[in-house]
Design a protein around this motif. Structure first.
Motif, PDB file in Angstrom:
ATOM      1  N   ARG A 138       0.855  -1.185   0.000  1.00  0.00           N
ATOM      2  CA  ARG A 138       0.000   0.000   0.000  1.00  0.00           C
ATOM      3  C   ARG A 138       0.891   1.235   0.000  1.00  0.00           C
ATOM      4  O   ARG A 138       1.926   1.261   0.671  1.00  0.00           O
ATOM      5  N   SER A 139       0.468   2.250  -0.737  1.00  0.00           N
ATOM      6  CA  SER A 139       1.349   3.404  -0.927  1.00  0.00           C
ATOM      7  C   SER A 139       1.667   4.095   0.400  1.00  0.00           C
ATOM      8  O   SER A 139       2.755   4.617   0.576  1.00  0.00           O
ATOM      9  N   LYS A 140       0.734   4.077   1.353  1.00  0.00           N
ATOM     10  CA  LYS A 140       0.996   4.759   2.627  1.00  0.00           C
ATOM     11  C   LYS A 140       1.625   3.834   3.667  1.00  0.00           C
ATOM     12  O   LYS A 140       2.510   4.226   4.409  1.00  0.00           O
ATOM     13  N   ASP A 141       1.147   2.585   3.704  1.00  0.00           N
ATOM     14  CA  ASP A 141       1.550   1.687   4.804  1.00  0.00           C
ATOM     15  C   ASP A 141       2.663   0.714   4.437  1.00  0.00           C
ATOM     16  O   ASP A 141       3.090  -0.066   5.278  1.00  0.00           O
ATOM     17  N   GLY A 142       3.104   0.701   3.200  1.00  0.00           N
ATOM     18  CA  GLY A 142       4.100  -0.290   2.789  1.00  0.00           C
ATOM     19  C   GLY A 142       3.490  -1.677   2.727  1.00  0.00           C
ATOM     20  O   GLY A 142       2.280  -1.831   2.535  1.00  0.00           O
ATOM     21  N   PHE A 143       4.330  -2.706   2.922  1.00  0.00           N
ATOM     22  CA  PHE A 143       3.818  -4.078   2.862  1.00  0.00           C
ATOM     23  C   PHE A 143       2.909  -4.347   4.066  1.00  0.00           C
ATOM     24  O   PHE A 143       3.290  -4.119   5.212  1.00  0.00           O
ATOM     25  N   THR A 144       1.698  -4.798   3.797  1.00  0.00           N
ATOM     26  CA  THR A 144       0.691  -5.008   4.830  1.00  0.00           C
ATOM     27  C   THR A 144       0.090  -6.401   4.661  1.00  0.00           C
ATOM     28  O   THR A 144      -0.304  -6.762   3.561  1.00  0.00           O
ATOM     29  N   THR A 145       0.028  -7.163   5.745  1.00  0.00           N
ATOM     30  CA  THR A 145      -0.626  -8.465   5.618  1.00  0.00           C
ATOM     31  C   THR A 145      -2.036  -8.392   6.179  1.00  0.00           C
ATOM     32  O   THR A 145      -2.339  -7.591   7.069  1.00  0.00           O
ATOM     33  N   CYS A 146      -2.905  -9.238   5.628  1.00  0.00           N
ATOM     34  CA  CYS A 146      -4.258  -9.307   6.149  1.00  0.00           C
ATOM     35  C   CYS A 146      -4.796 -10.713   5.934  1.00  0.00           C
ATOM     36  O   CYS A 146      -4.292 -11.463   5.098  1.00  0.00           O
ATOM     37  N   GLY A 147      -5.777 -11.059   6.711  1.00  0.00           N
ATOM     38  CA  GLY A 147      -6.365 -12.395   6.625  1.00  0.00           C
ATOM     39  C   GLY A 147      -7.650 -12.420   7.408  1.00  0.00           C
ATOM     40  O   GLY A 147      -8.095 -11.383   7.913  1.00  0.00           O
ATOM     41  N   PRO A 148      -8.257 -13.575   7.540  1.00  0.00           N
ATOM     42  CA  PRO A 148      -9.520 -13.656   8.261  1.00  0.00           C
ATOM     43  C   PRO A 148      -9.417 -13.110   9.688  1.00  0.00           C
ATOM     44  O   PRO A 148     -10.393 -12.576  10.221  1.00  0.00           O
ATOM     45  N   ALA A 149      -8.223 -13.221  10.323  1.00  0.00           N
ATOM     46  CA  ALA A 149      -8.093 -12.740  11.702  1.00  0.00           C
ATOM     47  C   ALA A 149      -7.348 -11.411  11.788  1.00  0.00           C
ATOM     48  O   ALA A 149      -7.598 -10.608  12.671  1.00  0.00           O
ATOM     49  N   GLU A 150      -6.433 -11.189  10.841  1.00  0.00           N
ATOM     50  CA  GLU A 150      -5.607  -9.979  10.890  1.00  0.00           C
ATOM     51  C   GLU A 150      -6.129  -8.974   9.865  1.00  0.00           C
ATOM     52  O   GLU A 150      -6.263  -9.311   8.692  1.00  0.00           O
ATOM     53  N   ASN A 151      -6.393  -7.756  10.296  1.00  0.00           N
ATOM     54  CA  ASN A 151      -6.960  -6.744   9.388  1.00  0.00           C
ATOM     55  C   ASN A 151      -8.129  -7.284   8.561  1.00  0.00           C
ATOM     56  O   ASN A 151      -8.135  -7.176   7.332  1.00  0.00           O
ATOM     57  N   PRO A 152      -9.125  -7.882   9.219  1.00  0.00           N
ATOM     58  CA  PRO A 152     -10.182  -8.564   8.441  1.00  0.00           C
ATOM     59  C   PRO A 152     -10.944  -7.636   7.494  1.00  0.00           C
ATOM     60  O   PRO A 152     -11.410  -8.083   6.444  1.00  0.00           O
ATOM     61  N   GLU A 153     -11.049  -6.346   7.847  1.00  0.00           N
ATOM     62  CA  GLU A 153     -11.800  -5.439   6.955  1.00  0.00           C
ATOM     63  C   GLU A 153     -11.038  -5.216   5.656  1.00  0.00           C
ATOM     64  O   GLU A 153     -11.611  -5.225   4.567  1.00  0.00           O
ATOM     65  N   LEU A 154      -9.727  -5.006   5.796  1.00  0.00           N
ATOM     66  CA  LEU A 154      -8.905  -4.821   4.600  1.00  0.00           C
ATOM     67  C   LEU A 154      -8.920  -6.105   3.761  1.00  0.00           C
ATOM     68  O   LEU A 154      -8.976  -6.069   2.528  1.00  0.00           O
ATOM     69  N   PHE A 155      -8.886  -7.235   4.445  1.00  0.00           N
ATOM     70  CA  PHE A 155      -8.940  -8.542   3.782  1.00  0.00           C
ATOM     71  C   PHE A 155     -10.224  -8.654   2.958  1.00  0.00           C
ATOM     72  O   PHE A 155     -10.198  -8.997   1.770  1.00  0.00           O
ATOM     73  N   ALA A 156     -11.347  -8.322   3.588  1.00  0.00           N
ATOM     74  CA  ALA A 156     -12.638  -8.417   2.900  1.00  0.00           C
ATOM     75  C   ALA A 156     -12.718  -7.440   1.733  1.00  0.00           C
ATOM     76  O   ALA A 156     -13.293  -7.745   0.685  1.00  0.00           O
ATOM     77  N   ALA A 157     -12.108  -6.266   1.902  1.00  0.00           N
ATOM     78  CA  ALA A 157     -12.148  -5.276   0.821  1.00  0.00           C
ATOM     79  C   ALA A 157     -11.265  -5.708  -0.342  1.00  0.00           C
ATOM     80  O   ALA A 157     -11.543  -5.402  -1.498  1.00  0.00           O
ATOM     81  N   THR A 158     -10.190  -6.446  -0.040  1.00  0.00           N
ATOM     82  CA  THR A 158      -9.238  -6.836  -1.082  1.00  0.00           C
ATOM     83  C   THR A 158      -9.749  -8.003  -1.917  1.00  0.00           C
ATOM     84  O   THR A 158      -9.495  -8.085  -3.114  1.00  0.00           O
ATOM     85  N   ILE A 159     -10.483  -8.913  -1.271  1.00  0.00           N
ATOM     86  CA  ILE A 159     -11.048 -10.041  -2.014  1.00  0.00           C
ATOM     87  C   ILE A 159     -12.196  -9.531  -2.884  1.00  0.00           C
ATOM     88  O   ILE A 159     -13.190  -9.029  -2.378  1.00  0.00           O
ATOM     89  N   GLY A 160     -11.995  -9.600  -4.179  1.00  0.00           N
ATOM     90  CA  GLY A 160     -12.983  -9.023  -5.088  1.00  0.00           C
ATOM     91  C   GLY A 160     -12.848  -7.515  -5.191  1.00  0.00           C
ATOM     92  O   GLY A 160     -13.706  -6.855  -5.763  1.00  0.00           O
ATOM     93  N   GLY A 161     -11.763  -6.977  -4.650  1.00  0.00           N
ATOM     94  CA  GLY A 161     -11.569  -5.521  -4.618  1.00  0.00           C
ATOM     95  C   GLY A 161     -10.931  -4.955  -5.874  1.00  0.00           C
ATOM     96  O   GLY A 161     -10.511  -3.806  -5.899  1.00  0.00           O
ATOM     97  N   MET A 162     -10.842  -5.764  -6.905  1.00  0.00           N
ATOM     98  CA  MET A 162     -10.389  -5.328  -8.232  1.00  0.00           C
ATOM     99  C   MET A 162      -9.015  -4.675  -8.215  1.00  0.00           C
ATOM    100  O   MET A 162      -8.713  -3.801  -9.032  1.00  0.00           O
ATOM    101  N   GLY A 163      -8.205  -5.095  -7.249  1.00  0.00           N
ATOM    102  CA  GLY A 163      -6.828  -4.598  -7.185  1.00  0.00           C
ATOM    103  C   GLY A 163      -6.695  -3.177  -6.705  1.00  0.00           C
ATOM    104  O   GLY A 163      -5.624  -2.573  -6.816  1.00  0.00           O
ATOM    105  N   LEU A 164      -7.768  -2.617  -6.150  1.00  0.00           N
ATOM    106  CA  LEU A 164      -7.761  -1.192  -5.820  1.00  0.00           C
ATOM    107  C   LEU A 164      -7.289  -0.893  -4.398  1.00  0.00           C
ATOM    108  O   LEU A 164      -7.001   0.246  -4.064  1.00  0.00           O
ATOM    109  N   THR A 165      -7.199  -1.905  -3.559  1.00  0.00           N
ATOM    110  CA  THR A 165      -6.871  -1.651  -2.152  1.00  0.00           C
ATOM    111  C   THR A 165      -5.375  -1.658  -1.880  1.00  0.00           C
ATOM    112  O   THR A 165      -4.952  -1.454  -0.749  1.00  0.00           O
TER     113      THR A 165
END
Lengths: 434, 249
Positions: A138-165
């Motif tokens: 991510r341009s602001k946060d650098g490398f960011t991991t996410c998953g069902p337990a970690e950053n779940p909102e970002l995870f949900a936005a990224t799945i099907g998020g058309m590469g925009l997140t």
């Protein structure tokens, strides 16, 4: 020199593409660019994979395996890895992707970005249901991991998020155990949608994979015929069972360029339904079952320079068949029948993705050659019907829906915007937010 | 022909062509020794190659311009793998011609990497294979080395040096049963050529890697890749110098 810039779109100008092999190169690209989009193999039909006004980063050389546990069936790889290459490695070890689209020439990153579905949606959900962890740049946060337990909102936005997140860089995936590289397949002809429904109900609990081909030539009155296919992985490794003759007619595309037109498609449809006039079973190698069209690597060029549209929608079960009939009737009226139509009943497993396309109901995908205005008019007619019945279109296939249609089909887009990386955009996103 | 999967040593292992070639050998279950500058990239490449089927992957860190370390790297590879079946020298930079004309330090640095670095390695490796009396010595030269042109003669001269050196080695090692393969790629889409406008003549590194893989198997001497470059360069070499010097190439 012109060329296909996405799977359905032909353009006289090729976009400016950047590629990269390594994390540090990607880091530099992201930090020096204002409007970027990372894309995989550009097999999406419309413009979710285009950023013609900005910079496009192609991930296809960022295609390394990171980890593979052949005992536990967990694989981690870079986003540009092709599904074809993943399959080769995992199938040899007795594992298969839990969900596959109809082509293997996609990248894992693209599969996440579009939260792809397959013939087993009724028992496996979408691709996103099987992801253990994602890494984004991510341009602001650098490398960011996410998953069902970690950053779940970002995870949900990224799945099907058309590469925009953020640029999807790494994907960790749980694979499915398979005992053979072969599938047992039954093809059963049907001559009405009610019959299709009966076959679906009868098959969905017993068969891992189901999908139907609709005979475009049969859209008369209320008769819609086609071929219902159901399949399961062969129980034990039995390569000697291989009976798949690989008939070219398995592929609904045999016509050379100049001939892919209405009369030819009529003949083809007749031939295909004639070949399938009786139920039959076969053993197929996984490639010829899941990826029949991949046998012709560039079948999209058969549609000529104007390209084509694929129209894929989903409508709820209740009243859904009537919607399909209505839409097919309109196509008939326009004398603009789809060259290929595929029908599938989605199951009830909820997609994790905020913007995911699948929902319980019927999904129909139809290919139309681009005849300009008349095609666009007809598809807008379809939109109204789909909207009226609480259905929606699949962004990965779309090249023309209006901003208003999109807003009504995807009201969650407002919430999704909070997770978009400000440096990333696409032609699709500009269009549906115009 | 070898019975089992080969032991392969690659100098410049993280270059685009080398990566594709290494994946090809990984698929065969080969033992690989990767030499390069960047340990992070080399480790990432190693993980990938192991999953793709390589039986063993080793890493050696080397900046090719540090000539004094060449022997140590080769010794390590020989000790680690016991025998070297195939060795490929794939490192290189694409010289910016205009800069090389005005910046002498840059010119010499480029010659160091693209010519001397390759020749030094070749010379040391030739001794190993000669003693072994078997194996393949392969280096990636370029069609640019076939004739000097104003647009890239610095790069071309470095590659011409490599080409002639390989010719000589081939002559010397033919008695020992060692294959010496000169690879002359045309236009390859790699990070080295990112800034170029691409025409139909451009190919993906996987195409070149596949050609190299087959040329090694078939015991070839000189490989133009893709194949049509043999004919393009044949014609280019035929043009008399009197005319060639006036051409815009």
């Amino acid at each position: 020199m012109g060329k296909y810039i996405s799977w359905g779109k032909y353009s006289p100008d090729s976009p400016k593409l950047h590629d990269y092999y390594w994390d540090d190169e990607l880091f530099k690209l992201i930090n020096n660019t204002a409007s970027v989009l990372a894309v995989g193999n550009r097999r999406s039909y419309g413009d979710v994979c285009l950023n013609t006004q900005g910079t496009t980063i192609v991930t296809d050389h960022y295609d390394r395996f990171l980890q593979f546990d052949p005992e536990g069936g967990i694989v981690e790889c870079c986003a540009g890895l092709g599904l074809d290459e993943l399959n080769v490695i995992t199938v040899a070890a007795g594992w298969f992707v839990p969900v596959t689209p109809g082509t293997k020439y996609v990248t894992l990153g693209g599969m996440v970005a579009n939260d792809v579905h397959g013939k087993n949606h009724h028992n496996a959900g979408t691709f996103g249901n099987h992801i253990l962890e994602l890494t984004l740049l991510r341009s602001k946060d650098g490398f960011t991991t996410c998953g069902p337990a970690e950053n779940p909102e970002l995870f949900a936005a990224t799945i099907g998020g058309m590469g925009l997140t953020g640029v999807i860089t790494r994907i960790k995936l749980k694979l499915k155990k398979v005992t053979s590289r072969q599938l047992y397949v039954e093809d059963i002809p049907f001559s009405s949608l009610d019959e299709f429904n009966r076959l679906t109900e009868e098959s969905d609990s017993q068969w891992e994979y189901t999908v139907s081909w609709l005979n475009g030539d049969s859209f008369t009155s209320d008769r819609v015929g086609g071929v219902f296919s159901r399949a399961k992985h062969v129980d034990k490794n039995a390569d000697h069972l291989l009976r798949d003759a690989g008939l070219p007619l398995h592929i609904p595309f045999i016509a050379p360029n100049a001939l892919l037109n209405r009369p030819v498609m009529k003949i083809f449809n007749k031939l295909y339904s004639f070949m399938n006039r009786q139920a039959r079973d076969s053993i197929k190698e996984y490639n010829s079952f899941f990826y029949p069209l991949d046998k012709i690597e560039n079948w999209n060029i058969l549609y000529g320079k104007r390209g084509f549209f694929q129209y894929q929608f989903v409508v709820p079960l209740n009243g859904g068949l009537a919607v399909i009939k209505e839409i097919l009737t309109i196509a008939k009226k326009y004398r603009h029948e789809p060259y290929l139509s595929v029908l599938k009943t989605f199951g009830t497993i909820k997609s994790i993705g905020l913007m995911s396309f699948p929902q319980p109901g019927y999904t129909l995908a139809m290919d139309f050659p681009n005849r300009g205005k008349i095609t666009l008019m007809m598809l807008s007619d379809f939109d109204r019907i789909v909207l009226a019945h609480h259905g929606k279109l699949y962004p990965a296939k779309d090249a023309r829906m209006s901003a208003d249609t999109f807003r009504r089909m995807y009201p969650q887009a407002e919430k999704f915007k909070e997770y978009i990386d400000p440096c990333i955009t696409s032609d699709f996103w500009r269009r549906v937010n115009a | 022909m070898r019975e089992s999967a080969p032991n392969v040593l690659v100098i410049g292992a993280t270059s685009a062509i080398a990566i594709e070639l290494l994946r090809r050998y990984a698929k065969d279950g080969a033992q690989l020794y990767l030499v390069g500058r960047d340990p992070v990239r080399l480790r990432a490449l190693r993980d990938d190659l192991v999953i793709r089927g390589a039986c063993n992957v080793h890493i050696g860190i080397l900046d090719i311009a540090t000539f004094t370390e060449h022997q140590a790297v080769i010794d390590n590879a020989v000790v680690t793998m016991a025998k070297i079946d195939i060795t490929i020298i794939a490192h290189g930079t694409l010289t910016v011609q205009a800069r090389a004309q005005t910046d002498q330090a840059y010119l010499l640095r480029e010659m160091n990497v693209n010519c001397l670095g390759v020749i030094s390695m070749l010379s040391l490796l030739a001794n190993v294979l000669e003693q072994q009396k078997s194996g393949t010595l392969c280096a990636i030269s370029s069609v640019a080395g076939d004739r000097g042109r104003k647009s890239n003669y610095v790069y071309g001269a470095a590659k011409a040096g490599v080409t002639v050196f390989l010719q000589g080695l081939r002559n010397r090692l033919s008695q020992s049963g060692v294959q010496v393969l000169t690879v002359k790629p045309g236009f390859v889409i790699t990070p080295m050529t990112r800034e170029f406008n691409k025409t139909l003549l451009w190919v993906e590194p996987s195409v070149v890697a596949n050609d190299i893989y087959q040329a090694i198997q078939r015991n070839k001497d000189v490989l133009y890749t893709p194949w049509f470059w043999r004919w393009i360069m044949f014609i280019i070499k035929l043009i008399p110098e009197r005319i060639f010097k006036k051409m815009n190439l």
